[in-house]
Design an enzyme around this catalytic site. Sequence first.
Site, PDB file in Angstrom:
ATOM      1  N   ASP A 110       0.857  -1.195   0.000  1.00  0.00           N
ATOM      2  CA  ASP A 110       0.000   0.000   0.000  1.00  0.00           C
ATOM      3  C   ASP A 110       0.888   1.238   0.000  1.00  0.00           C
ATOM      4  O   ASP A 110       1.673   1.451   0.921  1.00  0.00           O
ATOM      5  CB  ASP A 110      -0.856  -0.058   1.268  1.00  0.00           C
ATOM      6  CG  ASP A 110      -1.759   1.147   1.443  1.00  0.00           C
ATOM      7  OD1 ASP A 110      -1.675   2.089   0.640  1.00  0.00           O
ATOM      8  OD2 ASP A 110      -2.541   1.123   2.403  1.00  0.00           O
ATOM      9  N   ILE A 111       0.771   2.064  -1.029  1.00  0.00           N
ATOM     10  CA  ILE A 111       1.666   3.215  -1.185  1.00  0.00           C
ATOM     11  C   ILE A 111       1.491   4.249  -0.059  1.00  0.00           C
ATOM     12  O   ILE A 111       2.423   4.997   0.246  1.00  0.00           O
ATOM     13  CB  ILE A 111       1.467   3.859  -2.580  1.00  0.00           C
ATOM     14  CG1 ILE A 111       2.710   4.661  -2.984  1.00  0.00           C
ATOM     15  CG2 ILE A 111       0.220   4.726  -2.640  1.00  0.00           C
ATOM     16  CD1 ILE A 111       2.748   5.042  -4.452  1.00  0.00           C
TER      17      ILE A 111
ATOM     18  N   ASN B  98      -6.999  12.394 -11.175  1.00  0.00           N
ATOM     19  CA  ASN B  98      -7.677  12.788 -12.422  1.00  0.00           C
ATOM     20  C   ASN B  98      -7.514  14.292 -12.574  1.00  0.00           C
ATOM     21  O   ASN B  98      -7.078  14.970 -11.648  1.00  0.00           O
ATOM     22  CB  ASN B  98      -9.150  12.353 -12.428  1.00  0.00           C
ATOM     23  CG  ASN B  98      -9.923  12.994 -11.290  1.00  0.00           C
ATOM     24  OD1 ASN B  98     -10.084  14.206 -11.238  1.00  0.00           O
ATOM     25  ND2 ASN B  98     -10.362  12.174 -10.339  1.00  0.00           N
TER      26      ASN B  98
ATOM     27  N   GLY C 133      -9.752   4.187  -6.014  1.00  0.00           N
ATOM     28  CA  GLY C 133      -8.434   3.562  -6.178  1.00  0.00           C
ATOM     29  C   GLY C 133      -7.377   4.185  -5.292  1.00  0.00           C
ATOM     30  O   GLY C 133      -7.634   4.552  -4.135  1.00  0.00           O
TER      31      GLY C 133
ATOM     32  N   ASP D 238      -6.015   7.061  -5.512  1.00  0.00           N
ATOM     33  CA  ASP D 238      -6.360   8.461  -5.216  1.00  0.00           C
ATOM     34  C   ASP D 238      -7.190   8.529  -3.923  1.00  0.00           C
ATOM     35  O   ASP D 238      -6.887   9.321  -3.005  1.00  0.00           O
ATOM     36  CB  ASP D 238      -7.155   9.020  -6.418  1.00  0.00           C
ATOM     37  CG  ASP D 238      -7.258  10.534  -6.439  1.00  0.00           C
ATOM     38  OD1 ASP D 238      -6.666  11.192  -5.564  1.00  0.00           O
ATOM     39  OD2 ASP D 238      -7.941  11.061  -7.337  1.00  0.00           O
TER      40      ASP D 238
ATOM     41  N   SER E 246      -2.607   4.543 -14.197  1.00  0.00           N
ATOM     42  CA  SER E 246      -3.550   4.241 -15.301  1.00  0.00           C
ATOM     43  C   SER E 246      -3.961   2.777 -15.425  1.00  0.00           C
ATOM     44  O   SER E 246      -4.751   2.447 -16.317  1.00  0.00           O
ATOM     45  CB  SER E 246      -3.019   4.707 -16.674  1.00  0.00           C
ATOM     46  OG  SER E 246      -3.129   6.095 -16.827  1.00  0.00           O
ATOM     47  N   THR E 247      -3.443   1.887 -14.555  1.00  0.00           N
ATOM     48  CA  THR E 247      -3.751   0.453 -14.757  1.00  0.00           C
ATOM     49  C   THR E 247      -4.982  -0.023 -13.996  1.00  0.00           C
ATOM     50  O   THR E 247      -5.291  -1.217 -14.004  1.00  0.00           O
ATOM     51  CB  THR E 247      -2.558  -0.451 -14.384  1.00  0.00           C
ATOM     52  OG1 THR E 247      -2.342  -0.378 -12.973  1.00  0.00           O
ATOM     53  CG2 THR E 247      -1.300  -0.057 -15.126  1.00  0.00           C
ATOM     54  N   GLY E 248      -5.682   0.912 -13.320  1.00  0.00           N
ATOM     55  CA  GLY E 248      -6.915   0.548 -12.617  1.00  0.00           C
ATOM     56  C   GLY E 248      -8.111   1.039 -13.411  1.00  0.00           C
ATOM     57  O   GLY E 248      -8.378   0.562 -14.525  1.00  0.00           O
ATOM     58  N   VAL E 249      -8.794   2.032 -12.860  1.00  0.00           N
ATOM     59  CA  VAL E 249      -9.994   2.605 -13.482  1.00  0.00           C
ATOM     60  C   VAL E 249      -9.721   3.049 -14.924  1.00  0.00           C
ATOM     61  O   VAL E 249     -10.590   2.910 -15.799  1.00  0.00           O
ATOM     62  CB  VAL E 249     -10.473   3.826 -12.652  1.00  0.00           C
ATOM     63  CG1 VAL E 249     -11.604   4.562 -13.351  1.00  0.00           C
ATOM     64  CG2 VAL E 249     -10.916   3.391 -11.261  1.00  0.00           C
TER      65      VAL E 249
HETATM   66  N1  AR6 Z   1      -1.399   1.569  -3.016  1.00  0.00           N
HETATM   67  C1  AR6 Z   1      -0.799   1.287  -4.201  1.00  0.00           C
HETATM   68  N2  AR6 Z   1      -1.478   1.041  -5.345  1.00  0.00           N
HETATM   69  C2  AR6 Z   1      -2.828   1.062  -5.276  1.00  0.00           C
HETATM   70  C3  AR6 Z   1      -3.537   1.342  -4.081  1.00  0.00           C
HETATM   71  C4  AR6 Z   1      -2.765   1.610  -2.915  1.00  0.00           C
HETATM   72  N3  AR6 Z   1      -3.328   1.888  -1.740  1.00  0.00           N
HETATM   73  N4  AR6 Z   1      -4.868   1.287  -4.347  1.00  0.00           N
HETATM   74  C5  AR6 Z   1      -4.998   0.961  -5.655  1.00  0.00           C
HETATM   75  N5  AR6 Z   1      -3.769   0.823  -6.223  1.00  0.00           N
HETATM   76  P1  AR6 Z   1      -6.357   3.520 -10.037  1.00  0.00           P
HETATM   77  P2  AR6 Z   1      -5.928   4.943 -12.563  1.00  0.00           P
HETATM   78  C6  AR6 Z   1      -3.396   0.489  -7.608  1.00  0.00           C
HETATM   79  O1  AR6 Z   1      -7.704   3.072 -10.456  1.00  0.00           O
HETATM   80  O2  AR6 Z   1      -6.133   3.701 -13.330  1.00  0.00           O
HETATM   81  C7  AR6 Z   1      -9.336   7.443  -9.553  1.00  0.00           C
HETATM   82  O3  AR6 Z   1     -10.714   7.539  -9.365  1.00  0.00           O
HETATM   83  C8  AR6 Z   1      -4.399  -0.283  -8.441  1.00  0.00           C
HETATM   84  O4  AR6 Z   1      -4.308  -1.672  -8.161  1.00  0.00           O
HETATM   85  O5  AR6 Z   1      -6.174   4.005  -8.643  1.00  0.00           O
HETATM   86  O6  AR6 Z   1      -4.758   5.837 -12.915  1.00  0.00           O
HETATM   87  C9  AR6 Z   1      -8.716   8.779  -9.931  1.00  0.00           C
HETATM   88  O7  AR6 Z   1      -9.358   9.860  -9.276  1.00  0.00           O
HETATM   89  C10 AR6 Z   1      -3.910   0.038  -9.853  1.00  0.00           C
HETATM   90  O8  AR6 Z   1      -2.904  -0.904 -10.256  1.00  0.00           O
HETATM   91  O9  AR6 Z   1      -5.801   4.733 -10.981  1.00  0.00           O
HETATM   92  C11 AR6 Z   1      -8.933   8.829 -11.405  1.00  0.00           C
HETATM   93  O10 AR6 Z   1     -10.247   9.258 -11.720  1.00  0.00           O
HETATM   94  C12 AR6 Z   1      -3.246   1.399  -9.722  1.00  0.00           C
HETATM   95  O11 AR6 Z   1      -3.206   1.699  -8.320  1.00  0.00           O
HETATM   96  C13 AR6 Z   1      -8.773   7.392 -11.824  1.00  0.00           C
HETATM   97  O12 AR6 Z   1      -9.087   6.609 -10.678  1.00  0.00           O
HETATM   98  C14 AR6 Z   1      -3.952   2.511 -10.431  1.00  0.00           C
HETATM   99  O13 AR6 Z   1      -5.349   2.333 -10.312  1.00  0.00           O
HETATM  100  C15 AR6 Z   1      -7.332   7.083 -12.194  1.00  0.00           C
HETATM  101  O14 AR6 Z   1      -7.258   5.784 -12.693  1.00  0.00           O
END
Ligand code: AR6
Length: 182
Positions: free
Chosen positions: A17-18, A31, A39, A41, A129-132
């Site tokens: 967890d970062i 965003n 996520g 954020d 960018s690899t989540g949402v």
């Molecule tokens: N620590 C480390 N990595 C994490 C954590 C954490 N606590 N939680 C999730 N991840 P995402 P995006 C990873 O969706 O794709 C938000 O709503 C997760 O497994 O957080 O850049 C923003 O406000 C994934 O691999 O970010 C934007 O609207 C990675 O973080 C949008 O999502 C990125 O996933 C950005 O989407």
Amino acid sequence: MSSYLCGMEKIKLIRGDITKMEVDAVVNAANSSLMGGSGVDGAIHRAGGPEILEECRQIRAECGKCPTGQAVITTAGKMPSRKVVHTVGPIWGQQSESESDRLLADCYRNSLSLAVKNGLKRIAFPNISTGVYGFPKERAASVATRAVKDFLSGDASIEQVCFVCFDDENYRLYEALLQNNQ
Ligand code: AR6
């Protein structure tokens, strides 16, 4: 958390967890509104508390939205790190594939440049960018490791870059790329 130090380089791979990272700056996958989200954020704003959103609001008021690929910096609030660098990754499918790669690499480069400007030496990145935002994980890992290695080859001030992987798939992809020195 488990970690893996990559040879002689300044790159460290961590599963976890970062928000728990004791580094100079953690990078947020934000965003362009800078007003928080889900996520990583959401996790950063929850862990750091309302001071982070307050500074994001000030930046919004002064500079407007944060364009894709750019980065801004705020306090880390109650987190153990000193600062948060907020960067906006590309949404997969909104640009051509090559433009998406360029914008994702910009996120890593511009975050590191902002860290250098602020005298920050140890930086932790999530898998932007690899989540949402749906960027293919293997492609994103390749872009991220290449962008960071290129930056480090031209900069002496950054001491450590940690890739913090929350999910096993990303951890394995980064491990393979870093082990093979790609
Ligand atoms: N620590 C480390 N990595 C994490 C954590 C954490 N606590 N939680 C999730 N991840 P995402 P995006 C990873 O969706 O794709 C938000 O709503 C997760 O497994 O957080 O850049 C923003 O406000 C994934 O691999 O970010 C934007 O609207 C990675 O973080 C949008 O999502 C990125 O996933 C950005 O989407």
